[in-house]
Write a protein that holds these residues in place. Sequence first.
Motif, PDB file in Angstrom:
ATOM      1  N   MET A  30       0.815  -1.210   0.000  1.00  5.75           N
ATOM      2  CA  MET A  30       0.000   0.000   0.000  1.00  5.75           C
ATOM      3  C   MET A  30       0.853   1.266   0.000  1.00  5.75           C
ATOM      4  O   MET A  30       0.613   2.199  -0.760  1.00  5.75           O
ATOM      5  CB  MET A  30      -0.919   0.004   1.220  1.00  5.75           C
ATOM      6  CG  MET A  30      -1.854   1.200   1.297  1.00  5.75           C
ATOM      7  SD  MET A  30      -2.939   1.122   2.746  1.00  5.75           S
ATOM      8  CE  MET A  30      -1.773   1.548   4.050  1.00  5.75           C
ATOM      9  N   GLU A  82      -3.129  -4.408  -0.784  1.00  4.30           N
ATOM     10  CA  GLU A  82      -3.298  -3.642   0.445  1.00  4.30           C
ATOM     11  C   GLU A  82      -3.825  -4.526   1.565  1.00  4.30           C
ATOM     12  O   GLU A  82      -4.623  -5.434   1.339  1.00  4.30           O
ATOM     13  CB  GLU A  82      -4.243  -2.456   0.232  1.00  4.30           C
ATOM     14  CG  GLU A  82      -5.659  -2.843  -0.145  1.00  4.30           C
ATOM     15  CD  GLU A  82      -6.588  -1.646  -0.311  1.00  4.30           C
ATOM     16  OE1 GLU A  82      -6.129  -0.502  -0.132  1.00  4.30           O
ATOM     17  OE2 GLU A  82      -7.774  -1.861  -0.609  1.00  4.30           O
ATOM     18  N   LEU A 136      -6.635   2.331  -0.354  1.00  6.34           N
ATOM     19  CA  LEU A 136      -6.154   2.860  -1.629  1.00  6.34           C
ATOM     20  C   LEU A 136      -7.252   3.467  -2.494  1.00  6.34           C
ATOM     21  O   LEU A 136      -7.043   4.504  -3.136  1.00  6.34           O
ATOM     22  CB  LEU A 136      -5.411   1.765  -2.408  1.00  6.34           C
ATOM     23  CG  LEU A 136      -4.029   1.396  -1.852  1.00  6.34           C
ATOM     24  CD1 LEU A 136      -3.434   0.238  -2.631  1.00  6.34           C
ATOM     25  CD2 LEU A 136      -3.089   2.594  -1.879  1.00  6.34           C
ATOM     26  N   ALA A 139      -7.126  -2.117  -6.487  1.00  7.69           N
ATOM     27  CA  ALA A 139      -6.642  -2.663  -5.211  1.00  7.69           C
ATOM     28  C   ALA A 139      -7.062  -4.118  -5.037  1.00  7.69           C
ATOM     29  O   ALA A 139      -8.203  -4.480  -5.327  1.00  7.69           O
ATOM     30  CB  ALA A 139      -7.168  -1.820  -4.060  1.00  7.69           C
TER      31      ALA A 139
END
Length: 344
Positions: free
Chosen positions: A266, A293, A298, A307
């Motif tokens: 991330m 992440e 995000l 993501a």
Amino acid sequence: MGGSDAQAKIDSPLLPGEKPTLKTIARISGLAVPTVSRALNDAPDIKAKTKELVRGIANDLGYVPNRAGLRLRTGRTNVISLILSAESEVLNHNAKLISAVAQELRGTPFHLNVSPFFGGEDVMARVRYVVETGSADAVIFNQTTPDDPRIAYLLEKRFPFVTHGRSSFDGQTAWADYDNDAFAYIAASRLAAKGRRNILMLAPPMTQSYSQHMVSGAQRAAQEAGLKLRFSGEITSDSANAEITASVKRTLAADPGIDGVICGSMMSAIATVAAIEERGHKIGEDFDLAAKEALPFLQLFRPAIMAVSEDVGQAGAFLAKAAMRRISHPDEAPMQHLEVPRDD
């Protein structure tokens, strides 16, 4: 023992000058000292109601076991040591992992000790200290390498451990891992579906197992989709944010044809976005970015980021369970769990 009797005993005060001990809990509960000790140590032959009663009294009294005495009686410390990197990039990830392990240990006899190690430090030092001093009953650690010397050492010593990450010793060890091969394959495939053809990848340090898995997945997708895939030779996804931003800016200037990036974390994605936008690109329009992440952040930061989530909380809970199992049932097959991301 009836409910009213149990409550009356729980409310019984300490005697003048008395410190909470096993004998104190035994007096208040009406149980024998060995039964109290076994209940606090989660012995399988003790009823759940008895364990709940004993632990409730212990908590009310503020009872803290004497580690030296416990070790003499049982050969155990009731401590699990979590050995994690203190590098800045992984701190958010590790904070969630620590919380999940600690939460899973609540209500058990085990206590958590967190031991950080730093870049440049001998990775064996912390593990060797725990084993040689007997300061914990098991260790949990991450950032595994294929032929990790910590794993070889712990197997030789027959000391209980669990790893967050796989290695070449997989068949012999307990572990929880995220399928980084699948993540990178999904990330590269999503970029290809958006029409991106010249991809830069920021992977973790290549010495680590999960980085090698990540690279393998990206290469497989790139070959299938006909993508040009390159890797940064200056930085990794664990590098400092300022270093990532500066390096990505240089790379984009040297190769203006790059139109997509895969980030292994991330924080590296956030630092990369800064470089992309400073070059005049806009995520989701003329440039795309895919990243992994551990926290749902995000797409709040930039909605167009692709993501892919990793459930670190689930991994932490599994690691704690697996560590307790290795302590109590060392001859059973080690517990193993692989989280496979979904391509939603």
